[in-house]
Design a protein around this motif. Structure first.
Motif, PDB file in Angstrom:
ATOM      1  N   ARG A 143     107.361 130.034  14.844  1.00 57.07           N
ATOM      2  CA  ARG A 143     106.366 128.987  14.604  1.00 57.07           C
ATOM      3  C   ARG A 143     105.504 128.837  15.863  1.00 57.07           C
ATOM      4  N   SER A 144     104.224 128.881  15.651  1.00 57.81           N
ATOM      5  CA  SER A 144     103.342 128.806  16.814  1.00 57.81           C
ATOM      6  C   SER A 144     103.264 127.383  17.342  1.00 57.81           C
TER       7      SER A 144
ATOM      8  N   ALA B 102     101.390 124.112  18.683  1.00 54.99           N
ATOM      9  CA  ALA B 102     100.115 123.467  18.403  1.00 54.99           C
ATOM     10  C   ALA B 102      99.953 122.344  19.416  1.00 54.99           C
TER      11      ALA B 102
ATOM     12  N   GLN C 226      99.142 119.321  19.163  1.00 57.79           N
ATOM     13  CA  GLN C 226      99.674 117.993  18.824  1.00 57.79           C
ATOM     14  C   GLN C 226     101.201 117.943  18.810  1.00 57.79           C
TER      15      GLN C 226
ATOM     16  N   GLY D 149     108.863 120.080  19.395  1.00 59.32           N
ATOM     17  CA  GLY D 149     109.002 120.626  18.049  1.00 59.32           C
ATOM     18  C   GLY D 149     110.441 120.559  17.563  1.00 59.32           C
TER      19      GLY D 149
END
Lengths: 319, 319
Positions: free
Chosen positions: A27-28, A30, A32, A36
């Protein structure tokens, strides 16, 4: 995805944590997403600040039994598990949503009492139910998502360093003793049965520890050894628990004697009480209510009095 | 809670919306709850601003079938339903959490592809998966919670006034036509089957309508008549849909002809396409891509060409 034998890998094969790793792999990042997947809660940037968010699901027959817990108690417990996740980041929960699935022949009063339990537990920290969704299913499932305010210091799992002190605040082993009693067909000692039905997480311990300089923190939901194992792995350290640091409460002693189990096993491997465990700098004075239960060392894994603990270490779904 | 007959009321008796009303009744207002239960999303105050939050659950065999949709498509659809709720408030989704329950013998690849579908749909609006929980259950359940940024104008369901224009943007009736086709054992026309598997909500239509002065807005997930009924009830108005305003797309005409159904019924009662419906001041020019489909009147309820529409109006769980 196939196993060594060539058969397709099932989620049982992977286990809960393996599945989470497979699902979140690649999962990249981001801008915001400040924190994670993989901690007690995620942290997401908002205009002007950030929020914490966490989700947890209870399924009938697996996380609760209709004959052991009332709908109200299931609500208290489901909310507690979520609210404790926000506390474990040093935050304070503000709002919850409920995804509720149930067979159509369930009494509506059950759902009403469930939501009352959720609302009452949430009120302990000033949080409110703001939304939800109900749907038909064969099983009863309660999926709660909670959001909360982050404190000035957000405490993660990965900040422990060798030489630090491991502290604990909150009841531990009581819910597991209650479950052991219920599993054998008894309803007493009442205090441990109640502890299984309605945990009492020390919500204020999270912000308190953050202010006191905690370097890592976790909600103990799956068992002390298992959850400190997550801290150890995330931080790249070893943790040793000093068993003599635990005062074994009288009800745990009675249950242990009655069923022929070392009562410390409830405290070391039992989940669902939701105390908070945190690490503090070696020279720090532990905040009020916290007990020093061990130390952070070089290495990996969790030991008790320097040795591997032989009992099963914590609950994992699909295992 | 008992029914008129004296038997305990079940959640089937109450129905989805009755249950929600029972569960949310008497919830006290809190300062951080800017919009509570009952709209497409709730709005919660955060330090420095606010966020939107919504939750939605899909259950295998009820919301999707393994033989009709791939795991990836289920992920796209589950995410779309949630992301559209944020759009319908005029906001933009930023982050999602996933509560995932499944039998242990489910192939892990199914879960991986599901999450890829969720991630890809979320990426359309720049949102990311930030957390989740996996647990064992007999059924596959996907409970997604989404949070998002509120725009300058948050558009609710309750702002419609008599004389205003009802606008719609996005495909409508396609998913229902696809479901009708699949239910009869066919796999074509492919475009409608694909529309069932993977809706294409016009996410940007939400902020667009908010900026253009929309007075109310809703995500059409349960059927146009049913969802405009929520707007009418919340706003204390009547809504009349002008059937000639709809251009019936060719694939809907073919499906209607093939199965002997008026294709407009897909558009008036079919769910799962997630177009947005909104009301605009009478003198407003509808923003690009929006079609005027009716008007707001004094009274209550939803009519088509001035008359009650005879077909079943929308999907409700437990009914």
């Amino acid at each position: 995805m196939t196993s060594a034998s060539g058969a397709a890998t099932t989620i049982s094969d992977l286990g809960e944590f393996g599945l989470i790793a497979a699902v979140t792999a690649g999962r990249s990042d981001a801008p915001q997403v400040l924190i994670g997947p993989g901690d007690d809660a995620a942290q997401v940037a908002t205009p002007g600040g950030s929020i914490l968010i966490s989700t947890d699901t209870l399924v009938s027959g697996r996380h609760f039994r209709f004959d052991w817990s009332s709908a109200y108690d299931v609500g208290r417990r489901a909310a507690a598990a979520n609210l404790a996740d926000i506390a474990a980041m040093g935050g304070v929960a503000t709002a919850l949503t409920i995804g509720f699935a149930a067979p159509g022949d369930l009494e509506s009063q059950w759902a009403v009492e469930l939501s009352q339990g959720i609302a009452d537990e949430a009120a302990l920290v000033g949080a409110h139910i703001v939304g939800g969704d109900v749907t038909a299913a064969d099983e009863v499932m309660v999926c709660i998502t909670v959001i909360g305010r982050a404190g000035e210091q957000v405490v993660r799992r990965n900040g422990a360093s060798p030489g630090e002190v491991v502290g604990l605040r909150g009841r531990i082993g009581w819910a597991a003793a209650g479950l052991a009693v219920l599993g054998r067909g008894f309803r007493s000692p009442r205090v441990v049965v109640e502890a299984h039905r309605r945990p009492e997480p020390p919500y204020d311990a999270g912000p308190q520890a953050a202010t006191a300089g905690a370097t890592s923190m976790i909600d103990v939901s799956d068992g002390l050894i298992a959850d400190l194992g997550h801290v150890a792995e995330s931080s790249g350290v070893a943790i040793d628990i000093a068993s003599e640091a635990f005062e074994v409460a009288e009800p745990l002693v009675s249950v242990g004697a009655a069923i022929g189990v070392d009562p410390r096993s409830f405290m070391l491997t039992g989940g669902d009480d939701h105390p908070l465990a945190a690490t503090f700098p070696a020279d720090a004075e532990l905040p009020e209510g916290w007990t020093a239960i061990g130390e952070v060392r070089e290495g990996s894994g969790v030991t008790v009095d320097g040795e591997e603990y032989e009992a099963a270490a914590g609950h994992e779904h699909f295992r």
